[in-house]
Design a protein around this motif. Structure first.
Motif, PDB file in Angstrom:
ATOM      1  N   MET A  80       0.801  -1.221   0.000  1.00 29.41           N
ATOM      2  CA  MET A  80       0.000   0.000   0.000  1.00 29.41           C
ATOM      3  C   MET A  80       0.837   1.276   0.000  1.00 29.41           C
ATOM      4  O   MET A  80       0.297   2.363  -0.174  1.00 29.41           O
ATOM      5  CB  MET A  80      -0.887   0.009   1.248  1.00 29.41           C
ATOM      6  CG  MET A  80      -1.877  -1.114   1.305  1.00 29.41           C
ATOM      7  SD  MET A  80      -3.301  -0.775   0.307  1.00 29.41           S
ATOM      8  CE  MET A  80      -3.966   0.621   1.191  1.00 29.41           C
ATOM      9  N   THR A  82       3.062   2.989  -1.972  1.00 28.18           N
ATOM     10  CA  THR A  82       3.004   3.935  -3.092  1.00 28.18           C
ATOM     11  C   THR A  82       1.603   4.474  -3.283  1.00 28.18           C
ATOM     12  O   THR A  82       1.402   5.683  -3.454  1.00 28.18           O
ATOM     13  CB  THR A  82       3.490   3.274  -4.398  1.00 28.18           C
ATOM     14  OG1 THR A  82       4.817   2.809  -4.195  1.00 28.18           O
ATOM     15  CG2 THR A  82       3.470   4.251  -5.551  1.00 28.18           C
ATOM     16  N   ALA A  83       0.608   3.596  -3.251  1.00 29.11           N
ATOM     17  CA  ALA A  83      -0.773   4.029  -3.463  1.00 29.11           C
ATOM     18  C   ALA A  83      -1.201   5.049  -2.408  1.00 29.11           C
ATOM     19  O   ALA A  83      -1.816   6.068  -2.737  1.00 29.11           O
ATOM     20  CB  ALA A  83      -1.708   2.826  -3.455  1.00 29.11           C
ATOM     21  N   LEU A  86      -0.029   8.643  -2.813  1.00 27.85           N
ATOM     22  CA  LEU A  86      -0.684   9.422  -3.863  1.00 27.85           C
ATOM     23  C   LEU A  86      -2.012  10.033  -3.415  1.00 27.85           C
ATOM     24  O   LEU A  86      -2.520  10.939  -4.059  1.00 27.85           O
ATOM     25  CB  LEU A  86      -0.922   8.546  -5.099  1.00 27.85           C
ATOM     26  CG  LEU A  86       0.345   7.974  -5.734  1.00 27.85           C
ATOM     27  CD1 LEU A  86      -0.010   6.997  -6.850  1.00 27.85           C
ATOM     28  CD2 LEU A  86       1.241   9.093  -6.258  1.00 27.85           C
ATOM     29  N   GLN A  93      -6.698   9.085   3.343  1.00 23.22           N
ATOM     30  CA  GLN A  93      -5.470   8.303   3.502  1.00 23.22           C
ATOM     31  C   GLN A  93      -5.550   7.474   4.785  1.00 23.22           C
ATOM     32  O   GLN A  93      -5.201   6.294   4.795  1.00 23.22           O
ATOM     33  CB  GLN A  93      -4.265   9.242   3.534  1.00 23.22           C
ATOM     34  CG  GLN A  93      -2.937   8.534   3.446  1.00 23.22           C
ATOM     35  CD  GLN A  93      -1.790   9.515   3.409  1.00 23.22           C
ATOM     36  OE1 GLN A  93      -1.599  10.250   4.379  1.00 23.22           O
ATOM     37  NE2 GLN A  93      -1.053   9.545   2.321  1.00 23.22           N
TER      38      GLN A  93
END
Length: 118
Positions: A80, A82-83, A86, A93
Motif C-alpha cells: 500500500m 506507493t498508493a 498518492l 489516507q
C-alpha cells in the motif's frame, strides 16, 4: 506495508459509498439555495440528472468492487505504500491505510462555506 487485498478493497467500497452520499447531498442543497426558480433554468434538469448519474455510478462501482472482492483469496496481499502516498486527503489516507472509519468524512452539520481554523 503489505495488507490483504480484500480488506483494502472493502475500505475502497466504504469510501465510494461515502462519496456517493456526499454527491447526493448536493441536489437538495442546490434546490434549497436556489429555491423553486432554479428549476426554471433550461439546464437545471441536466444538472440534477448529472448529480443522480454520478451517485448511481459511484454506488455501482462500490457494489462491483464489493462483489468481486468476495472471490479474492485472503492470502492475496498488496503493498500500500506507493498508493497511499498518492492520496492527498488526510482523512481518506487514514481510512484507506489504517482501517475502517466510522461515519462520513465530511461534517454533515455545517453549512457550505463554514470552516474550522486550525
Amino acid at each position: 506495508m503489505e495488507e490483504a487485498l480484500p480488506q483494502v478493497l472493502m475500505r475502497v467500497v466504504t469510501e465510494l459509498h461515502d462519496v456517493a452520499y456526499l454527491i447526493e447531498r448536493i441536489e437538495p442543497q442546490l434546490l434549497e439555495l436556489g429555491g423553486a426558480q432554479v428549476l426554471e433554468h433550461p439546464d437545471a434538469l441536466k444538472v440534477l440528472q448529472g448529480i443522480d448519474l454520478a451517485v448511481q455510478k459511484t454506488r455501482g462501482l462500490a457494489e462491483f468492487i464489493d462483489t468481486i472482492t468476495g472471490s479474492i483469496p485472503d492470502g492475496w496481499v498488496v503493498d500500500m505504500t506507493t498508493a497511499l502516498s498518492l492520496v492527498k486527503l488526510a482523512e481518506m489516507q487514514k481510512a484507506l491505510g489504517a482501517g475502517m472509519r466510522h461515519g462520513h468524512s465530511q461534517p454533515l452539520g455545517k453549512a457550505a462555506g463554514d470552516f474550522d481554523f486550525f
